[in-house]
Design a protein around this motif. Structure first.
Motif, PDB file in Angstrom:
ATOM      1  N   SER A   1      49.132 116.362  27.484  1.00 19.74           N
ATOM      2  CA  SER A   1      49.339 116.701  26.081  1.00 19.74           C
ATOM      3  C   SER A   1      48.810 115.633  25.133  1.00 19.74           C
ATOM      4  O   SER A   1      48.892 115.768  23.922  1.00 19.74           O
ATOM      5  N   GLY A   2      48.273 114.561  25.707  1.00 20.67           N
ATOM      6  CA  GLY A   2      47.747 113.479  24.890  1.00 20.67           C
ATOM      7  C   GLY A   2      48.751 112.397  24.567  1.00 20.67           C
ATOM      8  O   GLY A   2      48.428 111.413  23.903  1.00 20.67           O
ATOM      9  N   GLU A   3      49.992 112.571  25.057  1.00 14.01           N
ATOM     10  CA  GLU A   3      51.011 111.543  24.854  1.00 14.01           C
ATOM     11  C   GLU A   3      50.693 110.315  25.701  1.00 14.01           C
ATOM     12  O   GLU A   3      50.285 110.438  26.855  1.00 14.01           O
ATOM     13  N   LYS A   4      50.879 109.139  25.127  1.00 16.23           N
ATOM     14  CA  LYS A   4      50.540 107.898  25.828  1.00 16.23           C
ATOM     15  C   LYS A   4      51.769 107.042  26.078  1.00 16.23           C
ATOM     16  O   LYS A   4      52.610 106.872  25.191  1.00 16.23           O
ATOM     17  N   ALA A   5      51.862 106.531  27.284  1.00  9.48           N
ATOM     18  CA  ALA A   5      52.880 105.540  27.629  1.00  9.48           C
ATOM     19  C   ALA A   5      52.167 104.205  27.775  1.00  9.48           C
ATOM     20  O   ALA A   5      51.129 104.120  28.437  1.00  9.48           O
ATOM     21  N   VAL A   6      52.699 103.173  27.148  1.00  5.07           N
ATOM     22  CA  VAL A   6      52.062 101.860  27.150  1.00  5.07           C
ATOM     23  C   VAL A   6      52.845 100.923  28.070  1.00  5.07           C
ATOM     24  O   VAL A   6      54.067 100.814  27.963  1.00  5.07           O
ATOM     25  N   PHE A   7      52.146 100.272  28.962  1.00  4.28           N
ATOM     26  CA  PHE A   7      52.762  99.342  29.915  1.00  4.28           C
ATOM     27  C   PHE A   7      52.357  97.917  29.548  1.00  4.28           C
ATOM     28  O   PHE A   7      51.173  97.605  29.462  1.00  4.28           O
ATOM     29  N   LYS A   8      53.363  97.078  29.352  1.00 11.25           N
ATOM     30  CA  LYS A   8      53.115  95.713  28.886  1.00 11.25           C
ATOM     31  C   LYS A   8      53.510  94.682  29.937  1.00 11.25           C
ATOM     32  O   LYS A   8      54.340  94.944  30.810  1.00 11.25           O
ATOM     33  N   SER A   9      52.933  93.524  29.809  1.00 13.53           N
ATOM     34  CA  SER A   9      53.199  92.443  30.746  1.00 13.53           C
ATOM     35  C   SER A   9      54.635  91.943  30.632  1.00 13.53           C
ATOM     36  O   SER A   9      55.166  91.797  29.542  1.00 13.53           O
ATOM     37  N   LYS A  10      55.232  91.685  31.797  1.00 14.64           N
ATOM     38  CA  LYS A  10      56.589  91.124  31.845  1.00 14.64           C
ATOM     39  C   LYS A  10      56.546  89.672  32.297  1.00 14.64           C
ATOM     40  O   LYS A  10      57.541  89.131  32.774  1.00 14.64           O
ATOM     41  N   ASN A  11      55.408  89.061  32.147  1.00 16.46           N
ATOM     42  CA  ASN A  11      55.183  87.688  32.604  1.00 16.46           C
ATOM     43  C   ASN A  11      56.216  86.731  32.010  1.00 16.46           C
ATOM     44  O   ASN A  11      56.393  86.656  30.802  1.00 16.46           O
ATOM     45  N   ASP A  12      56.910  86.008  32.885  1.00 14.38           N
ATOM     46  CA  ASP A  12      57.872  85.020  32.378  1.00 14.38           C
ATOM     47  C   ASP A  12      57.329  83.597  32.506  1.00 14.38           C
ATOM     48  O   ASP A  12      57.994  82.637  32.141  1.00 14.38           O
ATOM     49  N   ARG A  13      56.135  83.473  33.043  1.00 16.61           N
ATOM     50  CA  ARG A  13      55.501  82.154  33.092  1.00 16.61           C
ATOM     51  C   ARG A  13      53.989  82.358  33.170  1.00 16.61           C
ATOM     52  O   ARG A  13      53.497  83.162  33.951  1.00 16.61           O
ATOM     53  N   GLU A  14      53.254  81.675  32.338  1.00 15.48           N
ATOM     54  CA  GLU A  14      51.801  81.819  32.343  1.00 15.48           C
ATOM     55  C   GLU A  14      51.181  80.736  33.217  1.00 15.48           C
ATOM     56  O   GLU A  14      51.623  79.594  33.219  1.00 15.48           O
ATOM     57  N   LEU A  15      50.160  81.127  33.983  1.00 15.81           N
ATOM     58  CA  LEU A  15      49.425  80.142  34.769  1.00 15.81           C
ATOM     59  C   LEU A  15      48.717  79.178  33.826  1.00 15.81           C
ATOM     60  O   LEU A  15      48.157  79.586  32.810  1.00 15.81           O
ATOM     61  N   ASP A  16      48.763  77.909  34.153  1.00 14.55           N
ATOM     62  CA  ASP A  16      48.164  76.904  33.272  1.00 14.55           C
ATOM     63  C   ASP A  16      46.809  76.430  33.792  1.00 14.55           C
ATOM     64  O   ASP A  16      46.371  75.325  33.503  1.00 14.55           O
ATOM     65  N   VAL A  17      46.143  77.280  34.604  1.00 15.22           N
ATOM     66  CA  VAL A  17      44.803  76.948  35.095  1.00 15.22           C
ATOM     67  C   VAL A  17      43.861  78.094  34.711  1.00 15.22           C
ATOM     68  O   VAL A  17      44.285  79.250  34.573  1.00 15.22           O
ATOM     69  N   PRO A  18      42.574  77.796  34.493  1.00 20.85           N
ATOM     70  CA  PRO A  18      41.624  78.865  34.145  1.00 20.85           C
ATOM     71  C   PRO A  18      41.404  79.827  35.307  1.00 20.85           C
ATOM     72  O   PRO A  18      41.530  79.456  36.481  1.00 20.85           O
TER      73      PRO A  18
ATOM     74  N   GLU B   1      50.198  96.684  38.320  1.00 23.37           N
ATOM     75  CA  GLU B   1      50.943  96.287  37.117  1.00 23.37           C
ATOM     76  C   GLU B   1      51.612  94.922  37.317  1.00 23.37           C
ATOM     77  O   GLU B   1      51.545  94.044  36.441  1.00 23.37           O
ATOM     78  N   GLU B   2      52.240  94.737  38.463  1.00 23.73           N
ATOM     79  CA  GLU B   2      52.942  93.471  38.740  1.00 23.73           C
ATOM     80  C   GLU B   2      51.966  92.299  38.823  1.00 23.73           C
ATOM     81  O   GLU B   2      52.236  91.207  38.310  1.00 23.73           O
ATOM     82  N   ILE B   3      50.822  92.534  39.458  1.00 28.53           N
ATOM     83  CA  ILE B   3      49.837  91.459  39.601  1.00 28.53           C
ATOM     84  C   ILE B   3      49.196  91.126  38.256  1.00 28.53           C
ATOM     85  O   ILE B   3      49.006  89.955  37.911  1.00 28.53           O
ATOM     86  N   ALA B   4      48.875  92.159  37.475  1.00 29.92           N
ATOM     87  CA  ALA B   4      48.291  91.909  36.148  1.00 29.92           C
ATOM     88  C   ALA B   4      49.244  91.087  35.289  1.00 29.92           C
ATOM     89  O   ALA B   4      48.812  90.246  34.493  1.00 29.92           O
ATOM     90  N   SER B   5      50.548  91.307  35.459  1.00 27.83           N
ATOM     91  CA  SER B   5      51.546  90.562  34.684  1.00 27.83           C
ATOM     92  C   SER B   5      51.518  89.069  34.985  1.00 27.83           C
ATOM     93  O   SER B   5      52.011  88.271  34.188  1.00 27.83           O
ATOM     94  N   MET B   6      50.971  88.690  36.126  1.00 27.55           N
ATOM     95  CA  MET B   6      50.893  87.274  36.465  1.00 27.55           C
ATOM     96  C   MET B   6      49.854  86.548  35.603  1.00 27.55           C
ATOM     97  O   MET B   6      49.920  85.334  35.436  1.00 27.55           O
ATOM     98  N   PHE B   7      48.902  87.321  35.051  1.00 29.19           N
ATOM     99  CA  PHE B   7      47.794  86.706  34.317  1.00 29.19           C
ATOM    100  C   PHE B   7      47.774  87.064  32.835  1.00 29.19           C
ATOM    101  O   PHE B   7      47.186  86.345  32.034  1.00 29.19           O
ATOM    102  N   VAL B   8      48.406  88.175  32.475  1.00 26.25           N
ATOM    103  CA  VAL B   8      48.421  88.633  31.089  1.00 26.25           C
ATOM    104  C   VAL B   8      49.687  88.114  30.396  1.00 26.25           C
ATOM    105  O   VAL B   8      50.783  88.245  30.945  1.00 26.25           O
ATOM    106  N   PRO B   9      49.556  87.501  29.215  1.00 21.87           N
ATOM    107  CA  PRO B   9      50.733  86.968  28.513  1.00 21.87           C
ATOM    108  C   PRO B   9      51.802  88.036  28.282  1.00 21.87           C
ATOM    109  O   PRO B   9      51.497  89.220  28.102  1.00 21.87           O
ATOM    110  N   LYS B  10      53.045  87.606  28.288  1.00 20.12           N
ATOM    111  CA  LYS B  10      54.179  88.511  28.131  1.00 20.12           C
ATOM    112  C   LYS B  10      54.055  89.319  26.834  1.00 20.12           C
ATOM    113  O   LYS B  10      53.747  88.795  25.771  1.00 20.12           O
ATOM    114  N   GLY B  11      54.284  90.630  26.964  1.00 17.83           N
ATOM    115  CA  GLY B  11      54.255  91.506  25.803  1.00 17.83           C
ATOM    116  C   GLY B  11      52.900  92.116  25.505  1.00 17.83           C
ATOM    117  O   GLY B  11      52.804  93.067  24.731  1.00 17.83           O
TER     118      GLY B  11
END
Length: 465
Positions: free
Chosen positions: A265-282, A245-255
């Motif tokens: 039971s079919g209940e889903k928890a959604v985990f979102k990126s906490k990225n505070d800075r996006e890498l500016d390289v491909p 999760e922490e590593i994915a947040s480095m590459f996935v835009p915040k939110g």
């Protein structure tokens, strides 16, 4: 007299507590709470075996066997009971270096299968590959064993030898492989600068410090003029969910969504990126059939939520999440608690993730290994001879017809190879000749990494836009 009590924990975990004491006690089956009658058979069996079996029984072994049987009945290769020794090995796998051959394994339908060898480990150097089946260890069959039981046989002190019987593919002859155990280090991130300002960063597993290692590697590469990144999770068997999760947040835009967890039971928890800075390289990510679990969480997250291309082969396909619970005696059990889903809600279990750009390695990258203890010589005919011929051909030494028959042309090719390596030109494949043949092939694979070359090509196009 053994007093046996059942303790129920709020999380639904059943803990069996043992106390030793004197006095006359009722049989366990007569001391069960009336609202727990489903345990009558279990306790009655325990009482009967304790008193009437034809020889003394190990009471702890009975308890461990009961727990193990309960978990085995789930028919889930990722749920397992571990005694104290096995539990210690399990914790070492996650949090510290250990001594062994360096391969992630799992139980599949009663067989022990390699998920992936670890970079630089004895297993990788010997040519072990994902989906290889380990039939026996030092002559002891692994049929029906759990993965944790198998690990205890495979691991051992640095410098000691272990012989594995390996089958690659359903219809191939098993091969004996002798490996020398070594220390498998803590380090999980390896970075190097390729040409054109492209940094290749390999993540070999997701352990406690992997995210921090990756940050340091990215900063180091940035200081060297990094213009693009190749994240390589080929052969990465996974590890800790929080690190993925922490590593994915480095590459996935915040939110943006990284993954979802769905409970029974079919209940889903959604985990979102906490990225505070996006890498500016491909970025491009390399995957293969050895990329499993946490590697797949990362791959799915960057593919679906960041538009980052995946290059390579279809991933392993592990779409479940496990938790571990410890007992007071330091044994424990791990069990599947939920499914994880990709950002788009896909469950990749047993199907894996299809890369955006499919690239396979050269055919010789899938060749089996040859035991250096086995002698291959003139007039021999076997699967190992054919493998040696294929290796010689890949390295540019013409063995003649590649048919598994060791003829005069094959002998000449072996002698030419031996001469090139300053070995005695005996024309016999054994010992150092075998080891250097396999090492030469490994170097050839590394120098002709078609998947890496495609990733570089894609990045160069992005950099020059």
């Amino acid at each position: 007299m053994l007093i046996f009590s059942l303790v129920l924990v709020t999380a639904g975990i059943t803990v069996l507590a043992l106390t030793l004491g004197g006095g006359t006690e009722q049989p366990i089956a007569q001391r069960i709470d009336s609202d727990r009658q489903e345990f009558n058979k279990l306790f009655s069996t325990y009482d009967t075996l304790s008193k009437e079996y034809y020889k003394d029984v190990d009471e702890n072994k009975l308890i461990n066997g009961a727990i193990n049987g309960m978990i085995d009945s789930l028919e889930d290769p990722y749920s397992d009971y571990m005694n104290e020794e096995e539990a210690k090995s399990f914790h070492e796998n996650i949090s510290s270096s250990f001594e062994g051959i360096g391969a992630e394994i799992q139980e599949q339908e009663g067989r022990i299968v390699i998920v992936s060898p670890i970079k630089g480990s004895p297993a990788e150097k010997a040519g072990l590959q994902p989906n290889d089946i380990i039939l026996s260890v030092n002559g002891k069959s692994l049929q029906g064993m759990s993965s944790t039981e198998a690990v205890l046989l495979i691991r051992g002190k640095k410098g000691s030898e272990v012989e594995l019987e390996i089958q690659r593919g359903e219809n191939t002859e098993p091969l004996m492989v002798k490996l020398t155990r070594d220390t498998i280090p803590l380090e999980t991130v390896y970075a190097e600068m390729l040409k054109d300002g492209i940094a290749k960063i390999q993540i070999t597993s997701f352990s406690e410090n992997t995210a921090q290692e990756l940050r340091s590697a990215i900063n180091d590469m940035a200081g060297k003029g990094m213009k693009g990144i190749i994240i390589d999770v080929r052969g990465n068997p996974g590890g800790l969910l929080d690190q993925a999760e922490e590593i994915a947040s480095m590459f996935v835009p915040k939110g943006e969504v990284i993954f979802q967890v769905e409970d029974r039971s079919g209940e889903k928890a959604v985990f979102k990126s906490k990225n505070d800075r996006e890498l500016d390289v491909p970025v491009v990510v390399l995957v293969d059939k050895g990329s499993a679990s946490a590697s797949e969480i990362l791959a799915a997250a960057v593919k679906e939520s960041a538009g980052i291309q995946l290059v390579g082969e279809n991933t392993f396909g592990k779409g479940t999440v496990q938790s571990a619970k410890d007992f007071d005696d330091k044994s424990n059990f791990k069990f599947t608690t939920a499914k994880w889903l990709t950002p788009d809600g896909n469950w990749i279990h047993k199907t894996g993730i299809k890369p955006d750009v499919q690239v396979v390695l050269p055919q010789y990258a899938n060749l089996a290994f040859i035991s250096p203890d086995k002698e291959l010589k003139l007039s021999d005919s076997s699967a190992e001879v054919k493998t040696a011929e294929q290796m010689l051909e890949a390295l540019g030494f013409a063995p003649g017809q590649v048919d598994g028959f060791f003829d005069q042309q094959t002998k000449k090719a072996v002698q030419a190879f031996q001469t090139s390596k300053k070995l005695e030109a005996t024309g016999v494949v054994k010992g150092k000749t075998t080891l250097m043949l396999m090492e030469g092939l490994r170097n050839k694979i590394l120098s002709n990494d078609t998947q890496l070359k495609k990733a570089q090509e894609l990045l160069n196009k992005e950099i020059t836009k």
